[in-house]
Structures are given as structure tokens and as C-alpha cells.
Enzyme design. Structure first.
Site, PDB file in Angstrom:
ATOM      1  N   ASP A  42      -1.068   7.010  -7.945  1.00 26.18           N
ATOM      2  CA  ASP A  42      -1.536   5.737  -7.415  1.00 26.18           C
ATOM      3  C   ASP A  42      -2.640   5.203  -8.328  1.00 26.18           C
ATOM      4  OD1 ASP A  42      -1.519   4.387  -4.256  1.00 26.18           O
ATOM      5  OD2 ASP A  42      -3.059   3.767  -5.703  1.00 26.18           O
ATOM      6  N   ASN A  99       2.742   4.058   5.242  1.00 19.98           N
ATOM      7  CA  ASN A  99       2.256   2.844   5.898  1.00 19.98           C
ATOM      8  C   ASN A  99       3.425   1.878   6.085  1.00 19.98           C
ATOM      9  OD1 ASN A  99      -0.406   3.817   5.823  1.00 19.98           O
ATOM     10  ND2 ASN A  99      -0.708   3.016   3.756  1.00 19.98           N
ATOM     11  N   GLY A 105      -0.584  -1.053   7.697  1.00 19.68           N
ATOM     12  CA  GLY A 105      -1.370  -1.068   6.467  1.00 19.68           C
ATOM     13  C   GLY A 105      -0.550  -1.125   5.194  1.00 19.68           C
ATOM     14  N   GLN A 106       0.721  -1.564   5.287  1.00 19.92           N
ATOM     15  CA  GLN A 106       1.568  -1.634   4.091  1.00 19.92           C
ATOM     16  C   GLN A 106       1.214  -2.859   3.261  1.00 19.92           C
ATOM     17  OE1 GLN A 106       5.789  -1.471   4.945  1.00 19.92           O
ATOM     18  NE2 GLN A 106       6.342  -1.286   2.779  1.00 19.92           N
ATOM     19  N   SER A 107       1.056  -2.666   1.958  1.00 22.38           N
ATOM     20  CA  SER A 107       0.764  -3.810   1.083  1.00 22.38           C
ATOM     21  C   SER A 107       1.857  -4.036   0.047  1.00 22.38           C
ATOM     22  CB  SER A 107      -0.586  -3.624   0.375  1.00 22.38           C
ATOM     23  OG  SER A 107      -0.586  -2.469  -0.421  1.00 22.38           O
ATOM     24  N   HIS A 112       7.357   3.656   0.362  1.00 24.13           N
ATOM     25  CA  HIS A 112       6.721   4.690  -0.452  1.00 24.13           C
ATOM     26  C   HIS A 112       6.011   5.691   0.437  1.00 24.13           C
ATOM     27  CE1 HIS A 112       4.133   1.145  -0.073  1.00 24.13           C
ATOM     28  NE2 HIS A 112       3.099   1.977  -0.008  1.00 24.13           N
ATOM     29  N   HIS A 114       2.840   8.175   0.481  1.00 25.97           N
ATOM     30  CA  HIS A 114       1.595   8.594  -0.178  1.00 25.97           C
ATOM     31  C   HIS A 114       1.482  10.112  -0.030  1.00 25.97           C
ATOM     32  CE1 HIS A 114      -0.403   4.521  -0.345  1.00 25.97           C
ATOM     33  NE2 HIS A 114       0.433   4.287   0.659  1.00 25.97           N
TER      34      HIS A 114
HETATM   35  P1  AMP Z   1       0.453   0.593   0.763  1.00 25.27           P
HETATM   36  O1  AMP Z   1      -0.859  -0.126   0.993  1.00 25.27           O
HETATM   37  O2  AMP Z   1       0.715   1.716   1.704  1.00 25.27           O
HETATM   38  O3  AMP Z   1       1.594  -0.397   0.669  1.00 25.27           O
HETATM   39  O4  AMP Z   1       0.312   1.298  -0.649  1.00 25.27           O
HETATM   40  C1  AMP Z   1       0.520   0.634  -1.860  1.00 25.27           C
HETATM   41  C2  AMP Z   1      -0.146   1.469  -2.906  1.00 25.27           C
HETATM   42  O5  AMP Z   1       0.333   1.070  -4.166  1.00 25.27           O
HETATM   43  C3  AMP Z   1      -1.679   1.337  -2.943  1.00 25.27           C
HETATM   44  O6  AMP Z   1      -2.274   2.610  -2.698  1.00 25.27           O
HETATM   45  C4  AMP Z   1      -1.941   0.825  -4.343  1.00 25.27           C
HETATM   46  O7  AMP Z   1      -3.113   1.367  -4.906  1.00 25.27           O
HETATM   47  C5  AMP Z   1      -0.692   1.265  -5.085  1.00 25.27           C
HETATM   48  N1  AMP Z   1      -0.355   0.501  -6.265  1.00 25.27           N
HETATM   49  C6  AMP Z   1      -0.240  -0.838  -6.377  1.00 25.27           C
HETATM   50  N2  AMP Z   1       0.123  -1.190  -7.622  1.00 25.27           N
HETATM   51  C7  AMP Z   1       0.273  -0.026  -8.309  1.00 25.27           C
HETATM   52  C8  AMP Z   1       0.631   0.293  -9.648  1.00 25.27           C
HETATM   53  N3  AMP Z   1       0.937  -0.665 -10.542  1.00 25.27           N
HETATM   54  N4  AMP Z   1       0.675   1.589 -10.015  1.00 25.27           N
HETATM   55  C9  AMP Z   1       0.373   2.553  -9.129  1.00 25.27           C
HETATM   56  N5  AMP Z   1       0.032   2.327  -7.852  1.00 25.27           N
HETATM   57  C10 AMP Z   1      -0.026   1.052  -7.446  1.00 25.27           C
END
Ligand code: AMP
Length: 126
Positions: A42, A99, A105-107, A112, A114
Site C-alpha cells: 500500500d 472495506n 470506508g472503501q475508496s 481488495h 488489506h
Molecule cells: P480502501 O480505502 O479500503 O479502498 O483502500 C484503498 C487503498 O489503496 C488505500 O489504503 C490507499 O493507500 C491504497 N492506494 C491507493 N492508490 C495506491 C497506489 N497507487 N499504490 C498502492 N496503494 C494505493
């Protein structure tokens, strides 16, 4: 039959940054990759070890998982366990988190897992 083509279906959602990582269009610190999945560090680690495990098939979230996805999802869980062992965090322990959607809390809307480890993690989550 498991879909190994990784081609997004016509009704699939927009591509995310994780598709660019799968396609090697942007760099990532990849720790594992096979036909079905990929794992990489990450970019904003929340623990000393913070790995993201993703399917190569475009699945938007856990809320959109279908019965046909059970093999790839099971495969990802097995690989998370193997990666944790390889990184030396199994004995102390680790946490897998998925998430899901806004309140989860998914962004990034490409499913994916974690893999968090390297420190004691509190419970319950915020
Ligand atoms: P979530 O908030 O559960 O959707 O997790 C998305 C994750 O993707 C976050 O922990 C970010 O730090 C990670 N993330 C976003 N862009 C990248 C990237 N280019 N390389 C690695 N991790 C990333």
C-alpha cells in the site's frame, strides 16, 4: 468455469488505479502475482506491513461478489496467508480487512484485501 481473461465485461464499472497497476501502467511494489491476483505494498501504509491483495478480474466491491467469484476469492485468501508467512508476520499475527462501499470506508472501487501486520492492532475499528 473460472474467467481468467480479466477483461472487464460490458456492464462493468469504470477502471480504477488498480487496473493501471495490473496493466503495469503505473508502478507498484509487487510482492506476489499470478493469473488470478496480484499483491503489492500500500502506498500509504497504516502498519509496518500493509499489503493490498486484488483480483485481476474487475470486481467492484464485496457487495457485488457473485457465486462464480468464489474460486478467485478463496485463492486470494490462501495467497494472503502464504504472503504473511513469507513476510514473517504469521506468528505474531495479522489482520485481513475488506472495506466495502461508503460506510465500510472503501475508496478504491476494485475489490481488495488489506493485509495489516507488524504492530498490535486495536479492536473495535473506528
Ligand atoms: P480502501 O480505502 O479500503 O479502498 O483502500 C484503498 C487503498 O489503496 C488505500 O489504503 C490507499 O493507500 C491504497 N492506494 C491507493 N492508490 C495506491 C497506489 N497507487 N499504490 C498502492 N496503494 C494505493
Amino acid at each position: 468455469m473460472l474467467d481468467r481473461s480479466h477483461k472487464p465485461s460490458l456492464r462493468s464499472q469504470a477502471m480504477t488505479i488498480f487496473n493501471k497497476i495490473i496493466n503495469k501502467e503505473i508502478p507498484a511494489k509487487i510482492v506476489y502475482e499470478d493469473d488470478l491476483c496480484m499483491a503489492f505494498h500500500d502506498v500509504t501504509p497504516q502498519a509496518p506491513t500493509h499489503i493490498l491483495m486484488i483480483p485481476k478480474k474487475q470486481i467492484r466491491s464485496m457487495a457485488e461478489v457473485k457465486a462464480e467469484d468464489k474460486e478467485v476469492l478463496g485463492h486470494m485468501m490462501v495467497k494472503c496467508s502464504e504472503i504473511a508467512a513469507k513476510l514473517g508476520v504469521s506468528e505474531k499475527g495479522f489482520r485481513l480487512v475488506v472495506n466495502t462501499n461508503s460506510w465500510g470506508g472503501q475508496s478504491v472501487y476494485h475489490l481488495h484485501i488489506h493485509l495489516l501486520a507488524g504492530r498490535a492492532l486495536s479492536w473495535p475499528p473506528g
